[in-house]
Design a protein around this motif. Sequence first.
Motif, short mmCIF file in Angstrom:
data_model
loop_
_atom_site.label_atom_id
_atom_site.label_comp_id
_atom_site.label_asym_id
_atom_site.label_seq_id
_atom_site.Cartn_x
_atom_site.Cartn_y
_atom_site.Cartn_z
N VAL A 110 31.65 -10.72 30.08
CA VAL A 110 32.54 -10.52 28.94
C VAL A 110 31.83 -11.00 27.67
O VAL A 110 31.32 -12.13 27.61
CB VAL A 110 33.86 -11.29 29.13
CG1 VAL A 110 34.77 -11.10 27.92
CG2 VAL A 110 34.56 -10.84 30.41
N ASP A 111 31.77 -10.15 26.68
CA ASP A 111 31.11 -10.46 25.41
C ASP A 111 32.11 -11.21 24.53
O ASP A 111 32.91 -10.61 23.83
CB ASP A 111 30.63 -9.18 24.74
CG ASP A 111 29.81 -9.46 23.49
OD1 ASP A 111 29.40 -10.61 23.30
OD2 ASP A 111 29.59 -8.51 22.71
N VAL A 112 32.03 -12.53 24.58
CA VAL A 112 33.00 -13.37 23.87
C VAL A 112 32.49 -13.72 22.47
O VAL A 112 31.36 -14.22 22.34
CB VAL A 112 33.25 -14.68 24.65
CG1 VAL A 112 34.22 -15.57 23.90
CG2 VAL A 112 33.79 -14.36 26.04
N VAL A 168 32.33 -14.83 32.59
CA VAL A 168 32.36 -15.24 31.20
C VAL A 168 31.75 -16.63 31.10
O VAL A 168 32.07 -17.52 31.88
CB VAL A 168 33.79 -15.23 30.62
CG1 VAL A 168 34.73 -16.16 31.39
CG2 VAL A 168 33.77 -15.60 29.14
N GLN A 169 30.83 -16.77 30.17
CA GLN A 169 30.21 -18.06 29.92
C GLN A 169 30.99 -18.75 28.82
O GLN A 169 30.84 -18.43 27.64
CB GLN A 169 28.74 -17.87 29.51
CG GLN A 169 27.98 -19.17 29.37
CD GLN A 169 26.49 -18.94 29.15
OE1 GLN A 169 26.09 -17.95 28.53
NE2 GLN A 169 25.68 -19.85 29.65
N ALA A 170 31.83 -19.71 29.22
CA ALA A 170 32.72 -20.32 28.23
C ALA A 170 33.32 -21.61 28.75
O ALA A 170 33.44 -21.83 29.95
CB ALA A 170 33.83 -19.34 27.84
N GLY A 229 23.86 -19.86 37.29
CA GLY A 229 24.96 -19.55 38.19
C GLY A 229 25.58 -18.20 37.86
O GLY A 229 25.92 -17.42 38.77
N LEU A 230 25.74 -17.91 36.59
CA LEU A 230 26.30 -16.62 36.18
C LEU A 230 25.37 -15.48 36.58
O LEU A 230 25.82 -14.43 37.04
CB LEU A 230 26.53 -16.61 34.67
CG LEU A 230 27.66 -17.51 34.17
CD1 LEU A 230 27.57 -17.69 32.66
CD2 LEU A 230 29.01 -16.95 34.55
N ALA A 231 24.07 -15.68 36.40
CA ALA A 231 23.11 -14.65 36.78
C ALA A 231 23.16 -14.41 38.29
O ALA A 231 23.07 -13.27 38.76
CB ALA A 231 21.69 -15.07 36.36
N ASN A 232 23.32 -15.49 39.05
CA ASN A 232 23.43 -15.35 40.51
C ASN A 232 24.69 -14.57 40.88
O ASN A 232 24.69 -13.75 41.80
CB ASN A 232 23.46 -16.73 41.14
CG ASN A 232 22.91 -16.75 42.55
OD1 ASN A 232 21.71 -16.67 42.76
ND2 ASN A 232 23.81 -16.83 43.53
N THR A 233 25.77 -14.83 40.15
CA THR A 233 27.02 -14.10 40.39
C THR A 233 26.84 -12.61 40.08
O THR A 233 27.34 -11.75 40.82
CB THR A 233 28.15 -14.68 39.52
OG1 THR A 233 28.27 -16.07 39.79
CG2 THR A 233 29.47 -13.99 39.82
N LEU A 234 26.12 -12.30 39.02
CA LEU A 234 25.86 -10.91 38.69
C LEU A 234 25.12 -10.20 39.82
O LEU A 234 25.43 -9.05 40.16
CB LEU A 234 25.05 -10.82 37.40
CG LEU A 234 25.76 -11.25 36.10
CD1 LEU A 234 24.78 -11.20 34.94
CD2 LEU A 234 26.98 -10.39 35.82
N MET A 235 24.14 -10.89 40.41
CA MET A 235 23.41 -10.30 41.53
C MET A 235 24.34 -10.00 42.70
O MET A 235 24.24 -8.95 43.35
CB MET A 235 22.28 -11.23 41.98
CG MET A 235 21.11 -11.28 41.01
SD MET A 235 19.65 -12.13 41.69
CE MET A 235 20.21 -13.82 41.72
N LYS A 236 25.28 -10.91 42.97
CA LYS A 236 26.22 -10.71 44.07
C LYS A 236 27.19 -9.57 43.76
O LYS A 236 27.58 -8.82 44.65
CB LYS A 236 26.98 -12.01 44.34
CG LYS A 236 26.12 -13.11 44.95
CD LYS A 236 26.95 -14.36 45.22
CE LYS A 236 26.10 -15.44 45.86
NZ LYS A 236 25.58 -15.04 47.18
N ASP A 240 27.62 -21.91 22.02
CA ASP A 240 27.44 -20.71 22.84
C ASP A 240 28.36 -20.70 24.05
O ASP A 240 28.36 -19.76 24.83
CB ASP A 240 25.97 -20.56 23.27
CG ASP A 240 25.49 -21.71 24.15
OD1 ASP A 240 26.27 -22.64 24.43
OD2 ASP A 240 24.31 -21.68 24.57
N THR A 241 29.18 -21.75 24.20
CA THR A 241 30.21 -21.77 25.24
C THR A 241 31.61 -21.75 24.65
O THR A 241 32.60 -21.86 25.38
CB THR A 241 30.06 -23.01 26.14
OG1 THR A 241 30.14 -24.19 25.33
CG2 THR A 241 28.75 -22.99 26.90
#
Length: 319
Positions: A70-72, A151-153, A132-139, A78-79
């Motif tokens: 999500v582009d917040v 979402v990174q926030a 962790g977010l990048a790992n989630t994207l791979m999954k 940055d969070t």
Amino acid sequence: MNGTDSPDPSNASETAPGPEPRAPHHPVTEGSQASFGTYRRNPVSFVRRGTRLQGRRQTAWDEYSGSWAVDVPRHVADTSVHPDYVFDAEATFGRKAPLIVEIGSGLGEAVTHAAAEHPEWDFLAVEVYTPGLANTLMKIVSGGLTNVRVVQANAPEVLENMLPAGSVHQVWVFFPDPWHKAKHHKRRLIQPAFAEQVAQALEPGGLWRIATDWSNYAVHAREVLDGSPDFQNVHDGERAGSESPLTQVWASGVETVVGGAPVREGRAPVSTTHTGPNEGVDEVGGWAPRFEGRTLTSFERKALEAGRLVFELTGKKKS
């Protein structure tokens, strides 16, 4: 939960009161202060220990974040979440479905497993740790999932600013950072103010699921849940006495070791020195059975292998 690379504010309460920290040359609005280690004058619950991406994670972020993250809009950190931003789940997922929000999704094991098991639900994974977010994207991509976004926030800003009131079916907080030391307890994510934010986001009758492998945090979370006027403990009074995991932990003495390593002679156990007296028997109870929808993650497996127990709570938002 992880956090920013800004100075650690955790000892602020131990010094004389001073002005609220400000970043130079940047305007600050209330509700967007995570870059200074605070949110609404309260310390944030995370410390970001690393944000660098390498190899497959960097490739995953470059290729997939545009589609699944999500582009917040930010304001300072940055969070942070800009106070004017509202997440439109129906437009994002292209349908209207129950929304599950996992706070502190880590490597994405729990959220992606649940998304595969429940294609009829939509999931939002909230995390500040970029790897962790990048790992989630791979999954997400390897599993062919279409019902997950990341979402990174900062979680309180997501609940209070980003999510419309009453728009969430369930909120999951699994294994948040326990912040063992007494002087750091104020940094724990689960606090009365956070309970209010969870309740605001949840629909009437929505569930707040909590899991932790540390008795100190479990007792703290139970007190927050039971003290909230917005929630009822779904399992109030259950698993008390000899059936309570708290009683079992007290009896076993397992928390006199940390991560399976003996405590050094003359040192108090990190996990139990701030829990208060060992009462021998937990007469309160209120613990939920294991949530079958939570897969056994590598993190939880390590805790169980070290002999620790998992404490679970389920709160239901009052209508």
